[in-house]
Scaffold this motif. Structure first.
Motif, PDB file in Angstrom:
ATOM      1  N   HIS A 200       0.829  -1.201   0.000  1.00  0.00           N
ATOM      2  CA  HIS A 200       0.000   0.000   0.000  1.00  0.00           C
ATOM      3  C   HIS A 200       0.873   1.266   0.000  1.00  0.00           C
ATOM      4  O   HIS A 200       0.641   2.201  -0.781  1.00  0.00           O
ATOM      5  N   ALA A 201       1.913   1.272   0.827  1.00  0.00           N
ATOM      6  CA  ALA A 201       2.769   2.463   0.923  1.00  0.00           C
ATOM      7  C   ALA A 201       3.494   2.732  -0.401  1.00  0.00           C
ATOM      8  O   ALA A 201       3.865   3.861  -0.692  1.00  0.00           O
ATOM      9  N   LEU A 253       0.927 -16.808  -0.743  1.00  0.00           N
ATOM     10  CA  LEU A 253       0.782 -16.523  -2.175  1.00  0.00           C
ATOM     11  C   LEU A 253      -0.339 -15.502  -2.392  1.00  0.00           C
ATOM     12  O   LEU A 253      -0.186 -14.514  -3.114  1.00  0.00           O
ATOM     13  N   ALA A 254      -1.472 -15.738  -1.719  1.00  0.00           N
ATOM     14  CA  ALA A 254      -2.639 -14.868  -1.928  1.00  0.00           C
ATOM     15  C   ALA A 254      -2.325 -13.421  -1.520  1.00  0.00           C
ATOM     16  O   ALA A 254      -2.755 -12.480  -2.191  1.00  0.00           O
ATOM     17  N   LEU A 255      -1.556 -13.260  -0.455  1.00  0.00           N
ATOM     18  CA  LEU A 255      -1.272 -11.891  -0.003  1.00  0.00           C
ATOM     19  C   LEU A 255      -0.422 -11.123  -1.016  1.00  0.00           C
ATOM     20  O   LEU A 255      -0.516  -9.905  -1.133  1.00  0.00           O
ATOM     21  N   VAL A 256       0.415 -11.853  -1.741  1.00  0.00           N
ATOM     22  CA  VAL A 256       1.245 -11.175  -2.747  1.00  0.00           C
ATOM     23  C   VAL A 256       0.489 -11.017  -4.059  1.00  0.00           C
ATOM     24  O   VAL A 256       0.623 -10.005  -4.750  1.00  0.00           O
ATOM     25  N   ALA A 257      -0.333 -12.025  -4.388  1.00  0.00           N
ATOM     26  CA  ALA A 257      -0.954 -12.016  -5.723  1.00  0.00           C
ATOM     27  C   ALA A 257      -2.276 -11.254  -5.782  1.00  0.00           C
ATOM     28  O   ALA A 257      -2.701 -10.826  -6.854  1.00  0.00           O
ATOM     29  N   LEU A 260      -4.709  -5.222  -4.751  1.00  0.00           N
ATOM     30  CA  LEU A 260      -4.647  -4.455  -3.510  1.00  0.00           C
ATOM     31  C   LEU A 260      -5.939  -3.657  -3.354  1.00  0.00           C
ATOM     32  O   LEU A 260      -6.269  -2.829  -4.207  1.00  0.00           O
ATOM     33  N   PRO A 261      -6.705  -3.925  -2.288  1.00  0.00           N
ATOM     34  CA  PRO A 261      -7.961  -3.172  -2.151  1.00  0.00           C
ATOM     35  C   PRO A 261      -7.671  -1.700  -1.852  1.00  0.00           C
ATOM     36  O   PRO A 261      -6.568  -1.353  -1.401  1.00  0.00           O
ATOM     37  N   LYS A 272     -12.445 -10.142   0.288  1.00  0.00           N
ATOM     38  CA  LYS A 272     -13.020 -10.314  -1.047  1.00  0.00           C
ATOM     39  C   LYS A 272     -11.909 -10.468  -2.088  1.00  0.00           C
ATOM     40  O   LYS A 272     -11.940 -11.341  -2.950  1.00  0.00           O
ATOM     41  N   SER A 273     -10.913  -9.618  -1.939  1.00  0.00           N
ATOM     42  CA  SER A 273      -9.833  -9.638  -2.910  1.00  0.00           C
ATOM     43  C   SER A 273      -9.030 -10.939  -2.813  1.00  0.00           C
ATOM     44  O   SER A 273      -8.624 -11.528  -3.823  1.00  0.00           O
TER      45      SER A 273
END
Ligand SMILES: O=C1O[C@H](COP(=O)(O)O)[C@@H](O)[C@H](O)[C@H]1O
Length: 763
Positions: A200-201, A253-257, A260-261, A272-273
Motif C-alpha cells: 500500500h505504501a 501466495l494470496a497476499l502477494v498475488a 490491492l484493495p 473479497k480480494s
C-alpha cells in the motif's frame, strides 16, 4: 472507560502447542491489556483430574512462561505473580465437569463488567473439535446480553475439501461463522502482517511492477531442518501438502498475488480480494507437483507405530508450480516449496523481476561497481541468517516508501550475499513490532481482528485448490532425500510443470543404477535393525554417529567401555571419520579390542592391528593400557599352536571384562557369509571365547562371545555383497552355512548398516 472482562479458556492446556506458545502468548496478552477496566481470567482445561491439572499449571507457570524476551523484566516478574493469581485449572472429562465449569463461568458473568467475552481455544486433536464444540456450547456459551463468544480452532481444518465442509457444518450447528476463529499462525508472523502495508505504501510505483510484464517468478518457500519424529502418526495422515502447502504457503501466495484493495484495513475488501485471487488459481495437478521423503522417515515410523505400510507414501517435501489465471499474473510461475529435514531453516516469499532493461550508458551501480541488474523483493518471514525478519528490496528496483509499521535497518555487509545479491544492494526494512506469531494471533483474537484468521469461504477455496492433486498423489512413492545430499531435491521448471534435475551426482547414480526401487526401503533385516544409506560415505558417517551415541549412552551407566573392531576396508574408512570428525569421543575411557586377526606380524601389511593402529590408534589419545592387540604373535612366533595365543587373549578378556559383554562390536560380512574369522562349513558352537583357525591362519572371537555383546554393528558396503544379503534370509540355512546367521546376541541388538550398492546390487 467501559469495563470489560474476558474469560480465556485453553482446552488442551498441557499439550505441546500450549506449552510451547499459547501460555506465553496468554501471559503477554495479560501484560499488554490488563488494567482496572480490562480484566481477565485464564483457565487451563484438560482431561487430567484437578490435582494433576493444578500441578500442570504450576509447572507451566514456572517453566513455560518467561520474561527473557521482554525489556522490562522487573515489571514482568511482578506481572507473572499477578497472572498466576488469575490462572485456574478445571478438569473437563465428565458431563458433571462441564456443568461445574459452566456454573463457575456463569457466576463470574454477574460481575460489574459491561462487556464480557469468552475465548474457547481448542488446542486438541481436530477429530475432537465437533464434539468439544457441542459440549462447550452447552455448558459455557455466554448468553447474557453484551456478551461475546469466540471459538478458536487450530489447523488442520479437515484433510480435504469434503472433510473440511463436514467439519465446518458440524461446528456451525453451535457457533456462528463470525464466532469461529481458525488459526493459521503464519498470518500472525510479523513480516506477513507487513505485506499489505508495504504494498500500500508503495502502491503507485510497485503495483504496476507486480505484473507478468515485469515479474519473472514468485517463490514461496518454507524450509525446516527438523523432521517429524514423534508425530509420524499425524504426518502419515496429513503429509507436507496438507500440513503447510494448502494453508501457510497458499495464504502467503494470496497476499502477494491479490489485487490491492483501496482500503487495506477494511476486512471485507481484503477478504473479497483474497478470495477472488484464490478462485483464479488453476487447480494444482500431478505434473506440477514434486514430492520427497527424508530417508530415515520409514525407520522413524517403525519406532512409533505398528503398521508402516503407508508411511513410505508420506511426503515430507513438496514443491508445486501454481498458476494464477488473471490479467496481472498470467504466465508467471508461483513456486511453492516446503520440506522437513532440509539443510536450513528459512521461510520467505521472493518476487524475482525480469531482466528486460538494456543499459547503453551510465551503466554504473550506485556504489560504483558495474550495474548488476538483479531486481527482487524478498519478504523474509523468519529463521534466515539475517539479523531480523524483514523485507528486502533491490536498490536497483525501487527506493521503497515506509509504512509507519516498518523501519529501515541500515546494514552494510559486503560479504553477505542474500539470494544472489550483496546485502549492500538491498534496502532492508524491518517491522517495528516483531513479536512472535502466536502472541499476535492471541492478541488479534482478543481484539476481534478477524482478518488475521481463516474464514470458512477461504478455507474451502484453499481445499478446492489442493484436493484434486492430493487424490492424484495417493500411492505415489516420494523421492527419498538426505539432508546431507539435499541437491537431490533440486528441480527445474518445465513448460507445464516441475521436474527434478538429475544432473546432480547423487541422483544420477540413484536414477541410472536403481531406477525407482530406492523409493521403498525396509527398516529391518533378519529381524534385526537395518539402516540403509545411499553411498558408502554417508553410511559410514551414520555408523560413526551411531557409535558416538552408543558410547555416550554406555558412559552414563559405566566407567569404561570395551569395543571390538574388525579389520577391512570399510572399517578403515570408519576409523578415518572417527579421527577427523568425532574428536569429542572420550577415548580415555575406551578399551580397544580386535574381533579377529590374521597370522602375520603386527608390523606387516595384512595385519588387522596394523590397520587399526595406522588409521585409528595412533591418531587418538587412547592410553596404551587400553589397547588390546590380538595375541597372534608370541615370543616372535606367529600363531604357533603351542603358544596358545587364543587362550592368552581369552584370559585377557576374562580379566578385563568379567561379564564378557563387549559394549560395541563392529562386524562385517564376507560374500561367502563369513563374519569375524568364522568361515562357512564348520559348526561354530563350543565354549571357547577365542579360537584359532590354523587352516585359514586366523584368530577370532567366537559366536558365544560375540553373542554376549550389547550392541553389534554389521557394516556392509559395495555391490559384491548384494548376493549374500539376498541369500541370507533363507529359513533353511544355519550358522554352519553362513556364520553371520549365528550372530544373535542374547540380550544385545544387531544393527545392519548397508549402502545402496550392497542393498540393490549394481545393475
Ligand atoms: O504449522 C506448522 O508450522 C510449523 C513451522 O512453523 P514455524 O513458525 O516454526 O515456521 C511446522 O513445523 C509444522 O509442521 C506445521 O504444522
Amino acid at each position: 472507560d467501559k469495563k470489560t472482562h474476558t474469560d480465556f479458556v485453553l482446552i488442551g492446556a498441557g499439550g505441546d502447542l500450549a506449552k510451547k506458545y499459547l501460555w506465553q502468548s496468554m501471559f503477554q496478552l495479560f501484560i499488554n491489556h490488563a488494567n482496572d477496566n480490562t480484566t481477565f481470567n485464564f483457565y487451563g482445561c484438560g482431561r487430567s483430574n484437578y490435582e494433576e491439572g493444578r500441578d500442570l499449571i504450576d509447572n507451566i507457570l514456572q517453566k513455560h512462561i518467561s520474561c527473557e524476551f521482554m525489556s522490562y523484566s522487573d515489571l514482568c516478574e511482578k506481572k507473572k505473580v499477578s497472572f498466576s493469581k488469575i490462572v485456574r485449572y478445571f478438569p473437563l472429562k465428565t458431563d458433571l465437569d462441564f456443568q461445574n465449569f459452566g456454573l463457575h463461568l456463569e457466576m463470574g458473568d454477574s460481575n460489574e463488567a459491561v462487556e464480557v467475552g469468552r475465548i474457547m481455544y481448542m488446542a486438541i486433536p481436530p477429530s475432537a473439535y465437533a464434539s468439544m464444540a457441542a459440549k462447550m456450547w452447552e455448558c459455557c456459551y455466554g448468553k447474557a446480553p453484551m456478551m461475546w463468544n469466540r471459538l478458536v480452532l487450530e489447523k488442520p481444518f479437515g484433510s480435504d475439501y469434503q472433510s473440511a465442509v463436514k467439519m465446518a457444518e458440524e461446528i456451525a450447528k453451535y457457533y456462528k461463522e463470525e464466532e469461529i476463529y481458525r488459526v493459521d499462525h503464519y498470518l500472525g508472523k510479523s513480516v506477513v502482517k507487513q505485506i499489505l502495508p508495504f504494498r500500500h505504501a508503495n502502491r503507485d510505483i510497485l503495483e504496476p511492477l507486480l505484473t507478468s510484464d515485469h515479474v519473472s517468478r514468485v517463490e514461496v518457500v518454507m524450509k525446516e531442518t527438523i523432521g517429524v519424529q514423534g508425530r509420524i502418526d499425524f504426518y502419515d495422515q496429513y503429509g507436507i501438502v496438507r500440513d503447510v502447502m494448502q494453508n501457510h504457503l497458499t495464504e502467503l501466495l494470496a497476499l502477494v498475488a491479490m489485487e490491492l484493495p483501496d482500503e487495506i484495513t477494511n476486512t471485507e475488501q481484503v477478504d473479497k480480494s483474497r478470495l477472488r485471487v484464490l478462485s483464479q488459481i488453476k487447480s494444482v495437478n500431478k505434473n506440477s507437483v514434486l514430492i520427497g521423503q527424508y530417508a530415515d522417515y520409514v525407520m522413524q515410523a517403525q519406532s512409533e507405530k505398528e503398521n508402516v505400510t503407508m508411511s513410505k507414501f508420506t511426503p515430507t517435501f513438496g514443491a508445486a508450480r501454481v498458476e494464477v489465471r488473471n490479467r496481472r499474473w498470467s504466465g508467471v510461475p508461483f513456486i511453492l516449496v516446503s520440506g522437513k529435514h532440509l539443510d536450513e531453516r528459512s521461510s520467505f516469499i521472493r518476487v524475482v523481476f525480469k531482466e528486460n532493461d538494456f543499459c547503453i550508458s551510465g551503466c554504473r551501480h550506485h556504489n560504483g561497481s558495474h550495474w548488476k541488474g538483479q531486481k527482487q523483493i524478498i519478504f523474509q518471514i523468519g529463521h534466515g541468517n539475517l539479523p531480523s525478519a524483514g523485507i528486502m528490496v533491490s536498490k536497483d528496483l525501487l527506493n521503497p516508501a515506509l509504512p509507519s509499521s516498518l523501519k529501515d535497518l541500515p546494514v552494510t555487509a559486503d560479504d553477505i550475499a542474500m539470494y544472489g545479491q550483496s546485502l549492500n544492494d538491498l534496502t532492508f526494512l524491518v517491522p517495528k513490532d516483531n513479536q512472535p506469531a502466536y502472541v499476535t494471533v492471541v492478541d488479534d483474537m482478543f481484539l476481534g481482528r478477524r482478518e488475521s484468521f481463516v474464514a470458512k469461504e477461504r478455507l474451502l477455496s484453499l481445499w478446492r485448490l489442493w484436493s484434486p492433486v492430493l487424490n492424484d498423489l495417493q500411492g505415489i512413492a516420494p523421492r527419498l532425500y538426505q539432508r546431507e545430499e539435499d541437491r537431490s531435491l533440486n528441480f527445474k521448471l518445465t513448460s507445464n510443470g516441475l521436474q527434478y534435475m538429475f544432473t546432480d551426482k547423487f541422483n544420477a547414480i540413484l536414477e541410472s543404477t536403481y531406477g525407482q526401487q530406492f523409493s521403498s526401503l525396509p527398516a529391518s533385516y533378519l529381524d534385526q535393525q537395518l539402516v540403509i544409506k545411499p553411498t558408502e560415505d554417508i553410511l559410514i558417517h551414520a555408523a560413526a554417529e551411531y557409535i558416538l551415541n552408543a558410547i555416550n549412552e554406555r558412559l552414563k551407566v559405566k566407567d569404561d567401555i570395551n569395543i571390538a573392531f574388525s579389520g577391512g576396508n570399510s572399517p578403515t574408512k570408519l576409523f578415518q571419520i572417527l579421527v577427523d570428525k568425532y574428536q569429542q569421543i572420550p577415548w580415555e575411557f575406551i578399551h580397544i579390542w580386535q574381533v579377529d586377526e590374521r597370522c602375520v606380524s603386527r608390523q606387516l601389511d595384512g595385519s588387522n592391528f596394523k590397520l587399526l593402529h595406522d588409521h585409528l590408534i595412533r591418531n587418538i589419545r587412547v592410553p596404551y593400557m587400553n589397547v588390546h592387540p590380538m595375541t597372534v604373535e608370541v615370543a616372535d612366533r606367529v600363531c604357533s599352536p603351542g603358544d596358545r595365543g587364543n587362550a592368552i587373549y581369552e584370559e585377557e578378556i576374562r580379566h578385563h571384562i568379567p561379564d564378557l559383554q563387549f559394549d560395541l562390536i563392529l562386524l562385517g560380512v564376507g560374500s561367502d557369509g563369513h563374519t569375524a574369522s568364522l568361515f562357512p562349513g564348520k559348526s561354530h558352537e563350543g565354549s571357547s571365547l577365542v579360537a584359532m583357525d590354523t587352516v585359514k591362519a586366523r584368530m577370532t572371537l567366537t559366536l558365544p562371545l560375540l553373542n554376549k555383546g550389547k550392541q553389534i554393528l554389521v557394516l556392509v558396503t559395495g555391490s559384491k555383497k548384494h548376493d549374500i544379503l539376498m541369500t541370507l534370509p533363507d529359513d533353511k540355512k544355519t550358522a554352519t552355512d553362513y556364520p553371520i546367521l549365528g550372530v544373535k546376541p542374547v540380550v544385545g541388538n544387531v544393527t545392519w548398516f548397508v549402502d545402496y550398492d550392497a542393498w540393490f546390487g549394481t545393475r
